[in-house]
Scaffold this motif. Structure first.
Motif, short mmCIF file in Angstrom:
data_model
loop_
_atom_site.label_atom_id
_atom_site.label_comp_id
_atom_site.label_asym_id
_atom_site.label_seq_id
_atom_site.Cartn_x
_atom_site.Cartn_y
_atom_site.Cartn_z
N ALA A 107 0.83 -1.20 0.00
CA ALA A 107 0.00 0.00 0.00
C ALA A 107 0.87 1.26 0.00
CB ALA A 107 -0.93 0.00 1.20
N ALA A 108 1.91 1.26 0.83
CA ALA A 108 2.76 2.44 0.97
C ALA A 108 3.55 2.73 -0.30
CB ALA A 108 3.71 2.27 2.14
N GLU A 109 3.94 1.68 -1.03
CA GLU A 109 4.79 1.85 -2.20
C GLU A 109 4.02 1.95 -3.50
OE1 GLU A 109 7.61 -1.33 -1.97
OE2 GLU A 109 8.74 -0.39 -0.32
N SER A 110 2.70 1.95 -3.43
CA SER A 110 1.88 2.07 -4.63
C SER A 110 1.87 3.52 -5.13
CB SER A 110 0.46 1.61 -4.35
OG SER A 110 0.43 0.22 -4.07
N ASP A 111 1.67 3.66 -6.42
CA ASP A 111 1.51 5.00 -6.98
C ASP A 111 0.19 5.61 -6.52
OD1 ASP A 111 3.90 5.17 -8.78
OD2 ASP A 111 2.96 3.39 -9.64
N LEU A 112 -0.79 4.74 -6.27
CA LEU A 112 -2.07 5.22 -5.75
C LEU A 112 -2.67 4.13 -4.87
CD1 LEU A 112 -4.21 7.47 -5.78
CD2 LEU A 112 -5.32 6.28 -7.69
N LEU A 113 -3.09 4.53 -3.68
CA LEU A 113 -3.80 3.65 -2.76
C LEU A 113 -5.24 4.11 -2.68
CD1 LEU A 113 -4.11 1.53 -0.49
CD2 LEU A 113 -3.22 3.25 1.12
N ILE A 114 -6.15 3.26 -3.09
CA ILE A 114 -7.58 3.56 -3.00
C ILE A 114 -8.14 2.79 -1.82
CG2 ILE A 114 -9.82 3.33 -4.14
CD1 ILE A 114 -8.39 3.61 -6.81
N TYR A 115 -8.82 3.50 -0.93
CA TYR A 115 -9.44 2.82 0.21
C TYR A 115 -10.95 2.88 0.05
CZ TYR A 115 -9.91 0.71 4.75
OH TYR A 115 -10.20 -0.18 5.75
N VAL A 116 -11.59 1.71 0.13
CA VAL A 116 -13.04 1.59 -0.01
C VAL A 116 -13.64 1.27 1.35
CG1 VAL A 116 -14.92 0.41 -1.19
CG2 VAL A 116 -12.74 0.79 -2.38
N ASN A 117 -14.44 2.19 1.85
CA ASN A 117 -14.91 2.13 3.23
C ASN A 117 -16.43 2.06 3.30
OD1 ASN A 117 -16.33 4.65 4.55
ND2 ASN A 117 -15.20 3.70 6.20
N ILE A 118 -16.92 1.50 4.41
CA ILE A 118 -18.32 1.63 4.79
C ILE A 118 -18.38 2.33 6.14
CG2 ILE A 118 -20.44 0.43 5.45
CD1 ILE A 118 -19.70 -1.81 3.55
N ASN A 119 -19.05 3.45 6.21
CA ASN A 119 -19.23 4.14 7.48
C ASN A 119 -20.57 3.71 8.09
OD1 ASN A 119 -16.89 6.15 7.05
ND2 ASN A 119 -17.89 6.89 8.91
N LEU A 120 -20.55 2.62 8.84
CA LEU A 120 -21.77 2.16 9.49
C LEU A 120 -22.14 3.11 10.63
CD1 LEU A 120 -23.83 -0.21 9.48
CD2 LEU A 120 -22.46 -1.25 11.29
N VAL A 121 -21.11 3.59 11.34
CA VAL A 121 -21.29 4.55 12.43
C VAL A 121 -20.25 5.64 12.28
CG1 VAL A 121 -22.32 2.93 14.07
CG2 VAL A 121 -19.83 3.14 13.96
N ALA A 122 -20.39 6.70 13.07
CA ALA A 122 -19.51 7.86 12.94
C ALA A 122 -18.06 7.56 13.29
CB ALA A 122 -20.03 9.00 13.82
N MET A 123 -17.81 6.45 13.99
CA MET A 123 -16.45 6.09 14.37
C MET A 123 -15.60 5.65 13.19
SD MET A 123 -15.26 3.18 17.10
CE MET A 123 -15.67 1.85 15.97
N ASP A 124 -16.24 5.15 12.14
CA ASP A 124 -15.53 4.54 11.02
C ASP A 124 -14.94 5.60 10.09
OD1 ASP A 124 -16.48 2.06 11.98
OD2 ASP A 124 -18.34 2.30 10.84
N GLY A 125 -14.01 5.17 9.25
CA GLY A 125 -13.55 6.00 8.15
C GLY A 125 -12.52 7.04 8.50
N GLY A 126 -12.31 7.99 7.59
CA GLY A 126 -11.29 9.01 7.76
C GLY A 126 -9.89 8.40 7.74
N HIS A 127 -8.97 9.04 8.43
CA HIS A 127 -7.59 8.52 8.48
C HIS A 127 -7.51 7.19 9.23
CE1 HIS A 127 -5.55 11.78 6.49
NE2 HIS A 127 -6.21 12.67 7.23
#
Length: 529
Positions: free
Chosen positions: A181-201
């Motif tokens: 992930a760190a060495e990729s030209d692009l890292l795409i993160y696919v998330n589900i925010n079930l609650v406000a705690m999820d997601g972001g950094h």
């Protein structure tokens, strides 16, 4: 027509009994007159054309990000990371929203000639998923295109050859994440925010990290000072992850964040009574409740568990946003709050809750006592913004069977934690200093995590720490209908009936206490004024 907002009902003599989850079953409890019941808003309307909405989000990103199509090019290294089986709860009907998003990204990548693509399940220290679980999340087409060729991986937080240390935050926190992930030209993160705690950094900084990084925010002090996991501006957990996110960005890791929210349409038609307000139950709802309850009373616990875990939720995509992490997450939270916020005036002496059969960490498994504690005190207690629903020194009453039972495949270290560590002490600071390192570095636990379907050896510690704020805030925790020995091992008080629990609570908070019941499903966030 807009869905109805949440409501706070004051119980009077005409109020019908209130539905409580009780593990793989339900109970009807009569709350005292004057109690409050907090009901969630009704599910928001789903997006009419989810695939079109996803494409629009990818091509109209938030923040300083360029459209995804312009970020893709031949000969680049592209990595797509995604949330694991711990959400949504219950798992959603096919197609899972992650499948929809990943298929859209892969289609765009193919059109741009990108052929170095890998998928990574962001496990952190969670268990490895089975092939069937991965197929359900990704769909047969994506799974079959990647898994047989080693291009679908599950993040291994104990593989030193595939971890890279990016540096330290201003607070001296290690930032170590997945090397691919760190060495990729692009890292795409696919998330589900079930609650406000999820997601972001938190997505990358936790989901793709190692124990060396996680221990900086999954510890007793951080958890005690996180005043609500659902309110990022008062959560030390989030503050630490945001510091780590800055280090990740400064190290040159380019993250394109895709966050989704679901509506709270949680259970299929035969269980719709669970989401309806009891005084509005129609004849079909009452019949459904009594038929389900009677059937479950005659069903062996193992079979009932299997039936419930086979449920696929009719969740639907409610929003999708993509681009730069900060602006994306801010927009995501707006959608979460629109779906889940309920204004509540003031705190109560007692908070009551019924706990269901499932949590993020026992999907297709049993809810062991440590996870019961985590679900009630780590998650349900924290379903608030502003102030807790229960006052400092108050009491929480939880309803759950709390069996002294564990899945030895998924939770081997939990067994030893419960039977050895908690048998000696429930004090979190003592547990952290005396036992955590031993469990975290145990070769057998690491082997089971890396090669089987076991949670990491340190995971039960983190689930126990998750209760830290609640336990420092409360004077007593009472469990109704739980296995008495298991409840006592947790340091909580067992009660046979709800009325017994209320009587016990009065010893701590006095006579005629104020009571608030948090009614789920659907999920909600109490905005306590």
């Amino acid at each position: 027509m807009s869905p109805r907002p949440g409501v706070v009902l004051e119980v009077d003599r005409s109020t019908p009994p209130t539905l409580f989850w009780h593990g793989e079953g339900f109970r009807l409890e009569k709350l005292p007159v004057g109690s409050r019941i907090v009901y969630a808003p009704e599910p928001v309307s789903p997006l009419a054309n989810p695939d079109s909405a996803i494409r629009q989000a990818l091509e109209n990103p938030l923040g300083d990000s360029a459209p995804l199509s312009s970020l893709l090019r031949p000969e680049m290294k592209l990595t797509i990371a995604f949330d694991d089986v711990s959400l949504p709860l219950p798992p959603m009907r096919a197609p899972d929203v992650r499948q929809r998003v990943i298929e859209a990204v892969l289609q765009m990548a193919a059109e741009k000639g990108v052929d170095d693509v890998q998928l990574i399940a962001a496990l952190a220290l969670h268990r490895r998923m089975t092939d069937d679980e991965l197929r359900h999340i990704l769909g047969e087409r994506v799974f079959n295109a990647f898994a047989p060729y080693g291009l679908l991986r599950q993040h291994d937080a104990e593989d030193p050859s595939n971890l890279v240390h990016l540096g330290f935050t201003d607070e001296g926190e290690d930032v170590e994440i997945n090397k691919r992930a760190a060495e990729s030209d692009l890292l795409i993160y696919v998330n589900i925010n079930l609650v406000a705690m999820d997601g972001g950094h938190k997505s990358v900084a936790t989901g793709l990290s190692s124990y060396k990084s996680l221990k900086h925010h999954h510890n007793v002090r951080t958890m005690q000072h996180s005043r609500s996991f659902m309110d990022m501006h008062h959560s030390e957990l989030h503050t630490s992850n945001w510091r780590m996110g800055k280090v990740i960005a400064d190290a040159g890791v380019k993250v394109f964040q895709i966050e989704t929210t679901l509506n709270t349409d949680t259970f299929p038609e035969q269980f719709r009574f669970l989401q309806r307000r009891e005084w509005e139950w129609a004849l079909a709802d009452r019949a459904g409740f009594f038929a389900s309850s009677r059937a479950l009373e005659r069903t062996p616990p193992g079979l009932a568990r299997k039936i419930f875990h086979s449920i696929k939720a009719p969740h639907c995509l409610a929003s999708v946003q993509a681009g730069e992490v900060g602006p994306v997450h801010a927009r995501t939270l707006e959608h979460v709050h629109r779906q889940q916020l309920v204004t509540v005036e003031g705190q109560s002496d007692i908070l009551t809750m019924g706990l269901p059969f499932i949590s993020p960490y026992n999907v297709n498994s049993i809810m062991n006592p440590i996870l019961v504690a985590c679900l009630g005190l780590g998650y349900f207690f924290n379903l608030y913004r502003g102030r807790p629903l229960v006052r400092e020194g108050g009491v929480v009453i939880m309803s759950h069977p709390t069996p002294w039972a564990f899945n030895p495949v998924h939770h081997p270290s939990y067994i030893d934690f419960f039977e050895q560590v908690l048998a000696e002490t429930t004090d979190m600071f003592e547990i952290e200093s005396k036992y955590e390192t031993t469990f975290a570095t145990d070769p057998w636990y690491i082997h089971l995590y890396r090669t089987g379907h076991a949670y990491h050896g340190v995971h039960p510690f983190y689930m126990w720490y998750w209760c830290a704020h609640a336990l420092s805030h409360l004077s007593r925790v009472i469990v109704v209908g739980g296995e008495r020995a298991a409840v006592r091992r947790l340091g909580f008080s067992p009660a046979s009936t709800f009325s017994d629990a209320l009587e016990m609570a009065e010893d701590a908070v006095g006579r005629n206490p104020s009571i608030t019941h948090i009614h789920t499903p659907p999920l909600l966030i109490a905005d306590v004024q």
